[in-house]
Design an enzyme around this catalytic site. Structure first.
Site, mmCIF file in Angstrom:
data_model
loop_
_atom_site.group_PDB
_atom_site.id
_atom_site.type_symbol
_atom_site.label_atom_id
_atom_site.label_comp_id
_atom_site.label_asym_id
_atom_site.label_seq_id
_atom_site.Cartn_x
_atom_site.Cartn_y
_atom_site.Cartn_z
ATOM 1 N N HIS A 1 41.552 29.634 82.514
ATOM 2 C CA HIS A 1 42.522 28.514 82.591
ATOM 3 C C HIS A 1 42.569 27.948 84.024
ATOM 4 O O HIS A 1 42.523 26.758 84.248
ATOM 5 C CB HIS A 1 43.899 29.058 82.193
ATOM 6 C CG HIS A 1 44.886 28.043 81.761
ATOM 7 N ND1 HIS A 1 44.580 27.015 80.910
ATOM 8 C CD2 HIS A 1 46.197 27.896 82.066
ATOM 9 C CE1 HIS A 1 45.659 26.294 80.693
ATOM 10 N NE2 HIS A 1 46.645 26.792 81.399
ATOM 11 N N TRP B 1 55.435 24.979 88.932
ATOM 12 C CA TRP B 1 54.912 26.339 88.742
ATOM 13 C C TRP B 1 54.892 27.040 90.092
ATOM 14 O O TRP B 1 54.653 26.399 91.108
ATOM 15 C CB TRP B 1 53.475 26.277 88.205
ATOM 16 C CG TRP B 1 53.361 26.393 86.728
ATOM 17 C CD1 TRP B 1 53.747 25.453 85.800
ATOM 18 C CD2 TRP B 1 52.825 27.496 85.985
ATOM 19 N NE1 TRP B 1 53.457 25.908 84.530
ATOM 20 C CE2 TRP B 1 52.901 27.158 84.618
ATOM 21 C CE3 TRP B 1 52.274 28.731 86.346
ATOM 22 C CZ2 TRP B 1 52.451 28.008 83.621
ATOM 23 C CZ3 TRP B 1 51.837 29.579 85.339
ATOM 24 C CH2 TRP B 1 51.927 29.222 83.994
ATOM 25 N N SER C 1 50.359 21.658 87.573
ATOM 26 C CA SER C 1 49.320 20.971 88.355
ATOM 27 C C SER C 1 48.446 20.075 87.494
ATOM 28 O O SER C 1 47.910 19.077 87.967
ATOM 29 C CB SER C 1 48.460 22.019 89.080
ATOM 30 O OG SER C 1 49.252 22.702 90.029
ATOM 31 N N TRP C 2 48.302 20.448 86.201
ATOM 32 C CA TRP C 2 47.497 19.597 85.313
ATOM 33 C C TRP C 2 48.055 18.170 85.274
ATOM 34 O O TRP C 2 47.300 17.205 85.186
ATOM 35 C CB TRP C 2 47.467 20.195 83.901
ATOM 36 C CG TRP C 2 46.750 19.355 82.901
ATOM 37 C CD1 TRP C 2 47.298 18.415 82.061
ATOM 38 C CD2 TRP C 2 45.338 19.375 82.621
ATOM 39 N NE1 TRP C 2 46.321 17.841 81.281
ATOM 40 C CE2 TRP C 2 45.113 18.414 81.597
ATOM 41 C CE3 TRP C 2 44.255 20.094 83.119
ATOM 42 C CZ2 TRP C 2 43.835 18.167 81.093
ATOM 43 C CZ3 TRP C 2 42.976 19.831 82.605
ATOM 44 C CH2 TRP C 2 42.786 18.890 81.615
ATOM 45 N N GLU C 3 49.385 18.027 85.363
ATOM 46 C CA GLU C 3 50.038 16.721 85.268
ATOM 47 C C GLU C 3 50.101 15.992 86.610
ATOM 48 O O GLU C 3 50.559 14.844 86.676
ATOM 49 C CB GLU C 3 51.472 16.891 84.731
ATOM 50 C CG GLU C 3 51.559 17.190 83.237
ATOM 51 C CD GLU C 3 51.224 18.640 82.905
ATOM 52 O OE1 GLU C 3 51.392 19.524 83.772
ATOM 53 O OE2 GLU C 3 50.771 18.895 81.780
ATOM 54 N N VAL D 1 50.393 24.725 92.959
ATOM 55 C CA VAL D 1 49.897 26.059 93.309
ATOM 56 C C VAL D 1 49.325 26.699 92.052
ATOM 57 O O VAL D 1 50.055 26.923 91.075
ATOM 58 C CB VAL D 1 51.029 26.941 93.879
ATOM 59 C CG1 VAL D 1 50.517 28.360 94.152
ATOM 60 C CG2 VAL D 1 51.596 26.325 95.150
HETATM 61 O O1 LIG Z 1 48.583 28.355 84.162
HETATM 62 N N1 LIG Z 1 48.863 28.373 85.332
HETATM 63 C C1 LIG Z 1 49.365 27.317 86.091
HETATM 64 C C2 LIG Z 1 49.768 26.077 85.556
HETATM 65 N N2 LIG Z 1 49.700 25.858 84.223
HETATM 66 C C3 LIG Z 1 50.379 24.747 83.557
HETATM 67 C C4 LIG Z 1 49.513 23.487 83.522
HETATM 68 O O2 LIG Z 1 49.389 22.946 84.822
HETATM 69 C C5 LIG Z 1 50.166 22.428 82.611
HETATM 70 O O3 LIG Z 1 51.428 22.099 83.122
HETATM 71 C C6 LIG Z 1 50.293 22.908 81.171
HETATM 72 O O4 LIG Z 1 49.021 23.347 80.708
HETATM 73 C C7 LIG Z 1 50.790 21.800 80.247
HETATM 74 O O5 LIG Z 1 49.919 20.693 80.292
HETATM 75 N N3 LIG Z 1 50.205 25.090 86.376
HETATM 76 C C8 LIG Z 1 50.288 25.300 87.723
HETATM 77 O O6 LIG Z 1 50.697 24.392 88.468
HETATM 78 N N4 LIG Z 1 49.921 26.501 88.267
HETATM 79 C C9 LIG Z 1 49.455 27.520 87.508
HETATM 80 O O7 LIG Z 1 49.110 28.603 88.066
#
Ligand SMILES: O=Nc1c(NC[C@H](O)[C@H](O)[C@H](O)CO)[nH]c(=O)[nH]c1=O
Length: 202
Positions: free
Chosen positions: A133, A29, A63-65, A125
């Site tokens: 979120h 991202w 970033s969640w992963e 980032v």
């Molecule tokens: O929403 N904004 C962002 C984001 N969303 C995706 C999230 O990390 C994940 O990949 C999905 O929810 C799927 O699990 N991920 C980032 O790294 N930066 C952001 O600014």
């Protein structure tokens, strides 16, 4: 009045760094920032003496992963070494068109390697949008990375920008839009990874 904020100067010599193997897991991202952050990280890791072939780079969707991706890299599952990191330094983008989770950076070798990693940097980032979120991902990602480091004993460096605006993110990636390009925090994360391992090794 000048700000007092900021890190003390990092060590400049890292005896033993040539034996280290460092991992980088970056989110896919906000690539305008991710690319210079990863490049800055690689720059200080190689300057510290880590061999390019001992820098492993993987990517995850966001970033969640990052905590899962870092944990997976530390556990050694399906690690693919990136051998020509020098190509990355000139890259304008880390991602090819069909990048998939844990796709090694373009140009890296397909030689899988199971050698243990000495430290890993998680790079992402997050930029505040109009919903909550941002807050939930930021908190979960940062505490998740901390937990992986403590659970595994492998130093995990927090390379996550949690920016309230795009300009904050760009400046902290060293690519600010105005006259002030800012400071590439990836440079700090690279030396922190090498230092933490060498300090831990004693
Ligand atoms: O929403 N904004 C962002 C984001 N969303 C995706 C999230 O990390 C994940 O990949 C999905 O929810 C799927 O699990 N991920 C980032 O790294 N930066 C952001 O600014």
């Amino acid at each position: 009045m000048a700000s007092i904020k900021g890190p003390a100067p990092a060590p400049t010599s890292f005896p033993g760094a040539d034996k280290l193997r460092i991992g980088i897991v970056h989110a896919r991202w906000n690539e305008e920032c991710i690319t210079p952050l990863v490049q800055g990280c690689v720059e200080t890791i190689t300057k510290a003496g880590v061999k390019p072939e001992n820098i492993v780079i993987e990517s995850v969707p966001g970033s969640w992963e990052l905590p899962h991706g870092v944990s997976r890299l530390i556990s050694g599952s399906q690690v693919q070494a990136s051998s020509n990191v020098s190509d990355l330094m000139g890259a304008t983008s880390l991602l090819d068109d069909n990048s998939k989770p844990s796709t090694p950076v373009a140009g890296s070798s397909s030689k899988p390697s199971k050698a243990a990693l000495d430290a890993v940097i998680g790079i992402g980032v997050l930029i505040k949008g109009s919903t909550m979120h941002f807050e939930y991902i930021s908190e979960s990602c940062c505490s998740g990375l901390m937990r992986v480091g403590l659970d595994t004993g492998v130093p995990v460096i927090l390379g996550v920008l949690t920016a309230l605006t795009e300009d904050q993110a760009l400046e902290r990636s060293g690519v600010g839009r105005g006259a002030n390009k800012g400071h590439n925090h990836g440079l700090d994360w690279g030396s922190a990874a090498v230092e933490m391992r060498l300090v831990a090794a004693g």
